[in-house]
Design a protein around this motif. Sequence first.
Motif, PDB file in Angstrom:
ATOM      1  N   ARG A   5      12.361  30.785 -15.063  1.00  0.00           N
ATOM      2  CA  ARG A   5      11.933  30.705 -16.118  1.00  0.00           C
ATOM      3  C   ARG A   5      12.858  30.025 -17.281  1.00  0.00           C
ATOM      4  O   ARG A   5      12.326  29.233 -18.059  1.00  0.00           O
ATOM      5  CB  ARG A   5      11.718  32.321 -16.543  1.00  0.00           C
ATOM      6  CG  ARG A   5      11.127  32.463 -18.084  1.00  0.00           C
ATOM      7  CD  ARG A   5       9.930  32.212 -18.143  1.00  0.00           C
ATOM      8  NE  ARG A   5       9.250  32.273 -19.529  1.00  0.00           N
ATOM      9  CZ  ARG A   5       8.377  31.657 -20.147  1.00  0.00           C
ATOM     10  NH1 ARG A   5       7.879  30.665 -19.720  1.00  0.00           N
ATOM     11  NH2 ARG A   5       7.679  32.141 -21.488  1.00  0.00           N
ATOM     12  N   SER A  35      12.353  33.610 -28.708  1.00  0.00           N
ATOM     13  CA  SER A  35      12.191  34.434 -27.721  1.00  0.00           C
ATOM     14  C   SER A  35      10.415  34.932 -27.820  1.00  0.00           C
ATOM     15  O   SER A  35       9.855  35.194 -26.869  1.00  0.00           O
ATOM     16  CB  SER A  35      13.109  36.051 -27.854  1.00  0.00           C
ATOM     17  OG  SER A  35      12.760  36.826 -27.046  1.00  0.00           O
ATOM     18  N   SER A  36      10.181  35.087 -29.111  1.00  0.00           N
ATOM     19  CA  SER A  36       8.812  35.358 -29.377  1.00  0.00           C
ATOM     20  C   SER A  36       7.649  34.310 -28.992  1.00  0.00           C
ATOM     21  O   SER A  36       6.863  34.643 -28.284  1.00  0.00           O
ATOM     22  CB  SER A  36       8.579  35.777 -30.781  1.00  0.00           C
ATOM     23  OG  SER A  36       9.488  36.977 -31.302  1.00  0.00           O
ATOM     24  N   HIS A  37       8.323  33.137 -29.190  1.00  0.00           N
ATOM     25  CA  HIS A  37       7.564  31.984 -28.916  1.00  0.00           C
ATOM     26  C   HIS A  37       7.183  31.859 -27.542  1.00  0.00           C
ATOM     27  O   HIS A  37       6.147  31.476 -26.878  1.00  0.00           O
ATOM     28  CB  HIS A  37       7.890  30.619 -29.496  1.00  0.00           C
ATOM     29  CG  HIS A  37       7.342  29.588 -28.972  1.00  0.00           C
ATOM     30  ND1 HIS A  37       6.296  28.974 -29.551  1.00  0.00           N
ATOM     31  CD2 HIS A  37       7.538  28.382 -28.234  1.00  0.00           C
ATOM     32  CE1 HIS A  37       5.809  27.954 -29.414  1.00  0.00           C
ATOM     33  NE2 HIS A  37       6.543  27.499 -28.269  1.00  0.00           N
ATOM     34  N   TYR A  38       8.245  31.899 -26.726  1.00  0.00           N
ATOM     35  CA  TYR A  38       8.156  31.970 -25.293  1.00  0.00           C
ATOM     36  C   TYR A  38       8.083  33.154 -24.473  1.00  0.00           C
ATOM     37  O   TYR A  38       7.743  33.158 -23.250  1.00  0.00           O
ATOM     38  CB  TYR A  38       9.297  31.147 -24.683  1.00  0.00           C
ATOM     39  CG  TYR A  38       9.388  29.788 -25.170  1.00  0.00           C
ATOM     40  CD1 TYR A  38       8.886  28.787 -24.665  1.00  0.00           C
ATOM     41  CD2 TYR A  38      10.483  29.299 -25.990  1.00  0.00           C
ATOM     42  CE1 TYR A  38       8.769  27.493 -24.908  1.00  0.00           C
ATOM     43  CE2 TYR A  38      10.578  28.146 -26.286  1.00  0.00           C
ATOM     44  CZ  TYR A  38       9.904  27.012 -25.658  1.00  0.00           C
ATOM     45  OH  TYR A  38       9.965  25.802 -26.163  1.00  0.00           O
ATOM     46  N   ASP A  39       7.834  34.201 -25.371  1.00  0.00           N
ATOM     47  CA  ASP A  39       7.636  35.677 -24.534  1.00  0.00           C
ATOM     48  C   ASP A  39       8.704  35.798 -23.556  1.00  0.00           C
ATOM     49  O   ASP A  39       8.319  36.055 -22.120  1.00  0.00           O
ATOM     50  CB  ASP A  39       6.120  35.700 -24.090  1.00  0.00           C
ATOM     51  CG  ASP A  39       5.916  37.061 -23.519  1.00  0.00           C
ATOM     52  OD1 ASP A  39       6.659  38.249 -24.100  1.00  0.00           O
ATOM     53  OD2 ASP A  39       4.883  37.280 -23.039  1.00  0.00           O
ATOM     54  N   SER A  41      13.092  36.985 -22.627  1.00  0.00           N
ATOM     55  CA  SER A  41      14.149  38.014 -23.386  1.00  0.00           C
ATOM     56  C   SER A  41      15.256  36.802 -23.940  1.00  0.00           C
ATOM     57  O   SER A  41      15.223  35.819 -23.905  1.00  0.00           O
ATOM     58  CB  SER A  41      14.751  38.445 -22.173  1.00  0.00           C
ATOM     59  OG  SER A  41      15.363  37.818 -21.438  1.00  0.00           O
TER      60      SER A  41
END
Length: 243
Positions: A5, A35-39, A41
């Motif tokens: 990932r 972190s939000s953009h790529y979902d 951690s």
Amino acid sequence: MRTIRYQVIADDLRERVGRGEFDRAGVLPSESELSSHYDASRVTIRRALEVLRSEQLVESRQGFGWLVAAEPLRQDLRVLGTMESQLSGAGIRSERRILSFGFVRAPERVREVLGEPTVLEVRRLSLADGHPFARVTVWCPEELGASLSRDDVERASFLEQLPVRLGGATQTIGAQVVGDEDARLLGLPAGSPVLVAERVTRSDAGVPVLVSEHVFPAHRTRFDVELAVDDGSLTPAGLRLVD
């Protein structure tokens, strides 16, 4: 083949950096935003960014977060000159965009220096290779600014157009936290450090004819000064502590 990932994210960020997506100020989104953009951690995002750091594509700095790695723009303080001439000398294309132009009541500091109640105030955004480099505000006595138009000050510096011979300038530089408007203009995160330079330019008769304020992103700017030996000390002239 199993995908890793953080490597996938690093590959995508590498492409985005290569496309110039973050070139406005060279600042990447925060780790939380990535972190939000790529979902993914924060740990995964950090590993991806460390891959790019090992490739010298990005770097991290206190107050900014992660940045596209780049050499800072340097200015020489030994001579009175324009930012545009220094950028041009370094092979960098410069541009100025006028934000406002008009005669105003002089701010207290400007009135104190110029001794004039009304001044020409010009606010502009300076760009280097198409990207914001500085927000500049210049104040000029009404009498000297009366012959200048908006087109004039967008085309060339005050230093090249004032109808007086120039004798020199005093420049004071300090660090501040960027204000909301300058953060928007320069593409900086809220709370970022900036370098703020006040310059008072004088005629050859020693009379102040310009006051200007220059706000530079701290991560993109360096000022170079040659120090002469004086009584065995290399202390920069004009060094003072701010209360």
